[in-house]
Design a protein around this motif. Structure first.
Motif, mmCIF file in Angstrom:
data_model
loop_
_atom_site.group_PDB
_atom_site.id
_atom_site.type_symbol
_atom_site.label_atom_id
_atom_site.label_comp_id
_atom_site.label_asym_id
_atom_site.label_seq_id
_atom_site.Cartn_x
_atom_site.Cartn_y
_atom_site.Cartn_z
ATOM 1 N N SER A 1 -50.075 -13.348 -113.311
ATOM 2 C CA SER A 1 -48.849 -14.144 -113.156
ATOM 3 C C SER A 1 -48.360 -14.640 -114.506
ATOM 4 C CB SER A 1 -49.100 -15.344 -112.223
ATOM 5 O OG SER A 1 -49.400 -14.917 -110.913
ATOM 6 N N VAL A 2 -49.303 -15.063 -115.334
ATOM 7 C CA VAL A 2 -48.951 -15.513 -116.682
ATOM 8 C C VAL A 2 -48.390 -14.358 -117.491
ATOM 9 C CG1 VAL A 2 -49.845 -16.446 -118.846
ATOM 10 C CG2 VAL A 2 -50.626 -17.391 -116.681
ATOM 11 N N TRP A 3 -49.059 -13.204 -117.440
ATOM 12 C CA TRP A 3 -48.599 -12.057 -118.214
ATOM 13 C C TRP A 3 -47.199 -11.638 -117.805
ATOM 14 C CZ3 TRP A 3 -50.149 -11.129 -122.691
ATOM 15 C CH2 TRP A 3 -51.494 -11.211 -123.051
ATOM 16 N N LEU A 4 -46.924 -11.597 -116.499
ATOM 17 C CA LEU A 4 -45.597 -11.202 -116.035
ATOM 18 C C LEU A 4 -44.540 -12.183 -116.526
ATOM 19 C CD1 LEU A 4 -46.333 -10.031 -112.372
ATOM 20 C CD2 LEU A 4 -45.899 -8.620 -114.381
ATOM 21 N N ALA B 1 -41.307 -12.289 -124.038
ATOM 22 C CA ALA B 1 -41.515 -11.390 -125.170
ATOM 23 C C ALA B 1 -40.212 -10.701 -125.563
ATOM 24 C CB ALA B 1 -42.568 -10.349 -124.826
ATOM 25 N N ALA B 2 -39.329 -10.491 -124.583
ATOM 26 C CA ALA B 2 -38.051 -9.836 -124.873
ATOM 27 C C ALA B 2 -37.099 -10.766 -125.619
ATOM 28 C CB ALA B 2 -37.406 -9.374 -123.566
ATOM 29 N N ARG B 3 -37.380 -12.077 -125.579
ATOM 30 C CA ARG B 3 -36.483 -13.059 -126.196
ATOM 31 C C ARG B 3 -37.066 -13.708 -127.441
ATOM 32 N NH1 ARG B 3 -36.793 -14.800 -120.717
ATOM 33 N NH2 ARG B 3 -35.074 -14.003 -119.443
ATOM 34 N N SER B 4 -38.377 -13.716 -127.556
ATOM 35 C CA SER B 4 -39.038 -14.424 -128.647
ATOM 36 C C SER B 4 -39.677 -13.444 -129.619
ATOM 37 C CB SER B 4 -40.121 -15.369 -128.088
ATOM 38 O OG SER B 4 -40.950 -15.846 -129.116
ATOM 39 N N THR B 5 -39.328 -13.562 -130.886
ATOM 40 C CA THR B 5 -39.904 -12.671 -131.900
ATOM 41 C C THR B 5 -41.409 -12.874 -132.009
ATOM 42 O OG1 THR B 5 -37.854 -12.731 -133.168
ATOM 43 C CG2 THR B 5 -39.825 -12.000 -134.321
ATOM 44 N N HIS C 1 -47.260 -9.774 -128.029
ATOM 45 C CA HIS C 1 -47.249 -8.849 -126.910
ATOM 46 C C HIS C 1 -47.529 -7.427 -127.386
ATOM 47 C CE1 HIS C 1 -45.346 -6.633 -123.487
ATOM 48 N NE2 HIS C 1 -45.802 -7.647 -122.799
ATOM 49 N N VAL C 2 -46.843 -7.032 -128.454
ATOM 50 C CA VAL C 2 -47.046 -5.698 -129.026
ATOM 51 C C VAL C 2 -48.482 -5.538 -129.529
ATOM 52 C CG1 VAL C 2 -46.412 -4.185 -130.948
ATOM 53 C CG2 VAL C 2 -44.633 -5.342 -129.636
ATOM 54 N N GLU C 3 -48.998 -6.577 -130.195
ATOM 55 C CA GLU C 3 -50.352 -6.516 -130.736
ATOM 56 C C GLU C 3 -51.390 -6.404 -129.622
ATOM 57 O OE1 GLU C 3 -53.658 -6.535 -133.253
ATOM 58 O OE2 GLU C 3 -51.553 -6.000 -133.516
ATOM 59 N N LEU D 1 -48.566 -1.079 -111.038
ATOM 60 C CA LEU D 1 -49.281 -1.401 -109.806
ATOM 61 C C LEU D 1 -49.576 -2.891 -109.708
ATOM 62 C CD1 LEU D 1 -51.727 1.642 -109.634
ATOM 63 C CD2 LEU D 1 -49.948 1.073 -107.959
ATOM 64 N N ALA D 2 -49.934 -3.510 -110.833
ATOM 65 C CA ALA D 2 -50.242 -4.948 -110.812
ATOM 66 C C ALA D 2 -49.027 -5.765 -110.400
ATOM 67 C CB ALA D 2 -50.738 -5.393 -112.190
ATOM 68 N N SER D 3 -47.847 -5.380 -110.874
ATOM 69 C CA SER D 3 -46.635 -6.118 -110.490
ATOM 70 C C SER D 3 -46.383 -5.994 -108.991
ATOM 71 C CB SER D 3 -45.427 -5.611 -111.286
ATOM 72 O OG SER D 3 -45.148 -4.257 -110.988
ATOM 73 N N GLN D 4 -46.725 -4.827 -108.412
ATOM 74 C CA GLN D 4 -46.569 -4.657 -106.961
ATOM 75 C C GLN D 4 -47.590 -5.496 -106.190
ATOM 76 O OE1 GLN D 4 -46.042 -0.546 -105.564
ATOM 77 N NE2 GLN D 4 -45.698 0.061 -107.696
ATOM 78 N N VAL D 5 -48.806 -5.566 -106.719
ATOM 79 C CA VAL D 5 -49.838 -6.374 -106.064
ATOM 80 C C VAL D 5 -49.426 -7.847 -106.049
ATOM 81 C CG1 VAL D 5 -52.222 -7.203 -106.202
ATOM 82 C CG2 VAL D 5 -51.717 -4.791 -106.619
ATOM 83 N N LEU D 6 -48.918 -8.340 -107.169
ATOM 84 C CA LEU D 6 -48.539 -9.752 -107.239
ATOM 85 C C LEU D 6 -47.324 -10.069 -106.377
ATOM 86 C CD1 LEU D 6 -50.617 -9.852 -109.566
ATOM 87 C CD2 LEU D 6 -49.088 -11.461 -110.688
ATOM 88 N N ALA D 7 -46.513 -9.059 -106.094
ATOM 89 C CA ALA D 7 -45.359 -9.272 -105.228
ATOM 90 C C ALA D 7 -45.758 -9.283 -103.757
ATOM 91 C CB ALA D 7 -44.311 -8.186 -105.469
#
Length: 299
Positions: free
Chosen positions: A203-206, A212-216, A222-224, A265-271
């Motif tokens: 949940s935290v990662w999602l 990550a798309a907004r913060s440098t 995230h990339v690392e 798959l993880a995003s589907q599980v959390l949904a």
């Protein structure tokens, strides 16, 4: 230490860096482990100790809390003749804990970050107020801001803590594996949200993906993290190919594909609410193992 928490501390003669080194030695851990405990990028700590970068007030506050020394002593004021940190200045340089509050496990900085991660998992980052974190830590908002001046600082610390925890679990689990095939199974198991704790981590990662798309800064972390994760998976696959356990595939490409499958798959599980129709953690694990068997295993 009267400066703003985010301001840099002058250290022309390197005395502050030397005192931080003394604290690390006294704590008895490696420099990398100390960086983890104060929730600081190890490379930033290294540059600060070498004089290439100056510590911020907030970073020194976390050093003082973790090392149980006076922040004033770190800055060179009130230094006793014995060379050991004095005990009189601490209350003047950082917020007092309440008389009934028990010491936080691992120190106040780690407690703040752990509670931040828990609240992000439960409510989402933008729904978490500093006041909520302070209440969870049984301290004041001033204490939170003293260690982490702004929300961006807290978010960066939360991401870094999650990365460190995941890396530590990964190393411990794979060290017990019987062979490379078992190593890959263990890595898949660690990424499958079977337990409440793992669902919370996902949940935290999602939530952090969007940030990550907004913060440098968070985007860089995230990339690392994904670079490290894919390198770990690719190394396992490469060794499996070399010994004939896996087919002669491109390890990096195989790691990228498996990572994408895990994330999707993880995003589907959390949904899916546990116990309700949808994608379950067991479904996810079966699909991942079937993918490994079909595309990697040398039959």
């Amino acid at each position: 230490m009267q400066q703003e928490p985010g301001s840099r501390v002058g250290d022309t003669g390197g005395e502050v860096a030397e005192r931080v080194r003394q604290v690390i030695v006294a704590v008895g851990v490696s420099q990398r482990e100390f960086a983890r405990r104060i929730v600081m990028d190890p490379s930033k700590l290294s540059r600060s100790l070498s004089g290439a970068r100056r510590f911020t007030v907030a970073e020194l506050a976390r050093v003082a809390d973790t090392g149980d020394v006076d922040a004033a002593w770190l800055l060179g004021s009130g230094e006793p003749s014995s060379g050991e940190p004095s005990s009189g200045a601490r209350a003047a340089v950082r917020p007092r804990r309440t008389a009934t509050a028990a010491p936080a496990e691992g120190g106040r900085p780690l407690q703040i970050v752990r509670e931040t991660v828990r609240l992000i998992a439960e409510r989402g980052f933008h729904a978490v107020r500093v006041a909520d974190i302070a209440e969870a830590c049984e301290t004041s908002t001033a204490a939170i801001h003293y260690h982490f001046p702004g929300r961006d600082d807290l978010l960066e610390a939360a991401v870094r803590w999650c990365m460190d925890e995941d890396t530590a679990r990964r190393a411990a689990r794979t060290a017990e594996a019987a062979d490379v095939a078992d190593e890959l199974r263990q890595l898949i198991e660690l990424q499958t949200p079977h337990t409440r704790q793992r669902r919370r981590q996902w949940s935290v990662w999602l939530d952090l993906w969007a940030e990550a798309a907004r913060s440098t800064v968070v985007g860089g972390l995230h990339v690392e993290y994904y670079r490290q994760w894919r390198a770990t998976v690719a190394d396992v696959i490469r060794r499996g190919v070399a010994e004939g356990t896996f087919r002669p595939v491109d390890p990096e490409a195989a790691a990228l594909t498996l990572t994408a499958l895990i994330d999707g798959l993880a995003s589907q599980v959390l949904a899916t609410t546990p116990g309700e129709p949808g994608t379950s953690a067991d479904d996810m694990q079966r699909a991942l193992l079937a993918h490994v068997d079909t595309t990697l295993a040398a039959h």
